[in-house]
Write an enzyme that holds these catalytic residues in place. Structure first.
Site, PDB file in Angstrom:
ATOM      1  N   LYS A 191      25.307  -8.196 -15.747  1.00 57.48           N
ATOM      2  CA  LYS A 191      24.489  -7.012 -16.049  1.00 57.48           C
ATOM      3  C   LYS A 191      25.162  -6.030 -17.007  1.00 57.48           C
ATOM      4  O   LYS A 191      24.486  -5.364 -17.766  1.00 57.48           O
ATOM      5  CB  LYS A 191      24.062  -6.316 -14.768  1.00 57.48           C
ATOM      6  CG  LYS A 191      25.180  -5.647 -14.011  1.00 57.48           C
ATOM      7  CD  LYS A 191      24.672  -5.112 -12.689  1.00 57.48           C
ATOM      8  CE  LYS A 191      25.787  -4.342 -11.989  1.00 57.48           C
ATOM      9  NZ  LYS A 191      25.666  -4.402 -10.542  1.00 57.48           N
ATOM     10  N   ARG A 213      23.491   1.908  -0.045  1.00 54.52           N
ATOM     11  CA  ARG A 213      22.650   1.589  -1.181  1.00 54.52           C
ATOM     12  C   ARG A 213      21.623   0.608  -0.620  1.00 54.52           C
ATOM     13  O   ARG A 213      20.956   0.939   0.357  1.00 54.52           O
ATOM     14  CB  ARG A 213      23.467   1.049  -2.368  1.00 54.52           C
ATOM     15  CG  ARG A 213      22.740   1.297  -3.704  1.00 54.52           C
ATOM     16  CD  ARG A 213      23.492   0.755  -4.917  1.00 54.52           C
ATOM     17  NE  ARG A 213      23.515  -0.700  -4.969  1.00 54.52           N
ATOM     18  CZ  ARG A 213      24.061  -1.405  -5.960  1.00 54.52           C
ATOM     19  NH1 ARG A 213      24.645  -0.783  -6.957  1.00 54.52           N
ATOM     20  NH2 ARG A 213      24.031  -2.718  -5.943  1.00 54.52           N
TER      21      ARG A 213
END
Ligand SMILES: *Cc1c(COP(=O)(O)O)cnc(C)c1O
Length: 361
Positions: free
Chosen positions: A37, A137
């Site tokens: 990413k 998260r």
């Protein structure tokens, strides 16, 4: 020579880093998913990771996975499992089923839609359920895992591949014997409750390196996969950003070009209000200084994530200007300067269309 600013990406060094981590972790029974990413799904880097032995590629954006699939690189088509490591948007389920072999999930509503889409496309979509272990998260609360698994197992064209967790991203909660032990225990509990085998138990990211490779020989339990981006690309673990022994920390560097070089006062004049980005300027009178401007800015990099070469100090930055002070020699107009970069600077530089990417062997 390619124009500045540019990222110089040494694929041999990235290969070395990936191969070392794959080899060392294999001794602990842990496979590596190479995370792309930060590279905007670079097919060059992705295929280097595959050649170095990662058994899967992970990216948080389906657009990057799609780009890798369509890059025409054979290794990315055949030899590797493409994994979406962020829970899919409902609006992208079709793309996810088309381009990703597996996705990480936390919402049954999304998995139900993946199931419908997979049936429509005549595919099996693999799912890994993420569990919340304290970083707050993504993740299913541990007490809800069994119930979620029950629902997932009833869905057609969905294959439950495993469970996983992500730590040290939002809150810095560190992987340790307790939370990793809990993930192992949850894997055992799922298998004891249902007639399934969880093939993958994915313990975390580059923050798990110390835990996994500690000399003490920590018990890695059921954990048999880690997803590594920063450790491979920048050669460091991420709890304290310490270099990993034997890895290159300069596989990717940033080159920028000087566009102004002058002696200027260190103290601004006039009444001081906000700067371009709303902060107060730093004002300490150090007399006259050798100040230079490099043609790169906040649009292209995270200035906090740049490490200048010896003798050069980064002072400030705006959208398109990076202001530095040189201690000894003047920089000259047209001179190129090479910086070491952090993950956040890399992420932004890879994404900026103004920064060229040069791949070196
Ligand atoms: C970004 C990410 C990773 C990789 O993190 P690194 O610190 O670069 O190793 C792994 N897993 C998930 C879910 C991620 O979002």
């Amino acid at each position: 020579m390619v124009a500045a600013p540019r990222l110089e990406i040494d694929l041999d060094k990235i290969y070395h880093n990936a191969h070392e981590l794959v080899t060392r972790l294999a001794e602990r029974g842990i496979s590596v998913t190479g995370v792309t990413k930060a590279t905007l799904g670079s097919a060059e880097i992705a295929s280097t990771l595959v050649r170095a032995g990662v058994n899967a590629l992970g990216d948080s954006r389906i657009e990057n996975i799609q780009a890798m699939c369509l890059s025409g690189k054979d290794v990315l088509m055949k030899d590797v499992s493409m994994t979406l490591i962020r829970t899919p948007m409902l609006s992208q389920v079709e793309q996810v089923v088309t381009y990703a072999d597996m996705s990480f999930n936390t919402e049954i509503e999304v998995i139900k839609k993946l199931s419908v889409e997979a049936e429509k496309q005549g595919r099996i979509h693999q799912v890994l359920l993420m569990v919340e272990l304290g970083d707050l998260r993504e993740g299913i609360m541990p007490e809800d895992l069994i119930d979620t698994v029950r629902q997932v197992l009833s869905l057609p064209n969905i294959c439950l591949k495993g469970i996983g967790a992500n730590l040290a991203c939002r809150s810095g909660a560190s992987p340790d014997a307790t939370n990793m032990g809990m993930l192992s225990e949850l894997a055992d509990r799922v298998e004891a409750t249902f007639d399934v085998t969880l093939e993958t138990v994915s313990g975390g990211n580059s923050a798990n390196i110390q835990w996994a490779l500690s000399d003490a020989g920590a018990d890695t339990g059921r954990i048999n996969n880690l997803r590594l981006g920063e450790a491979v690309l920048l050669g460091c673990e991420t709890l304290h950003r310490r270099p990993i022994n034997g890895l290159h920390t300069d596989a990717i560097t940033l080159v920028a070009e000087v566009i102004e070089s002058k002696c200027k006062p260190s103290l601004p004049s006039g009444e001081l209000a906000q700067t371009a980005f709303g902060e107060a300027a730093s004002v300490v009178d150090r007399g006259t200084v050798r100040q230079s401007i490099l043609a790169i800015g906040i649009q292209d990099i995270d200035p906090v994530g740049l490490q200048a070469p010896e003798g050069i100090k980064i002072l400030d930055s705006s959208s398109d200007h990076l202001i530095v002070e040189s201690v000894n020699d003047d920089l000259f107009v047209g001179q190129e300067t090479t910086f070491q970069i952090s993950y956040s600077a890399l992420l932004r530089a890879m994404t900026s269309p103004f920064v060229s990417k040069t791949f070196m062997h």
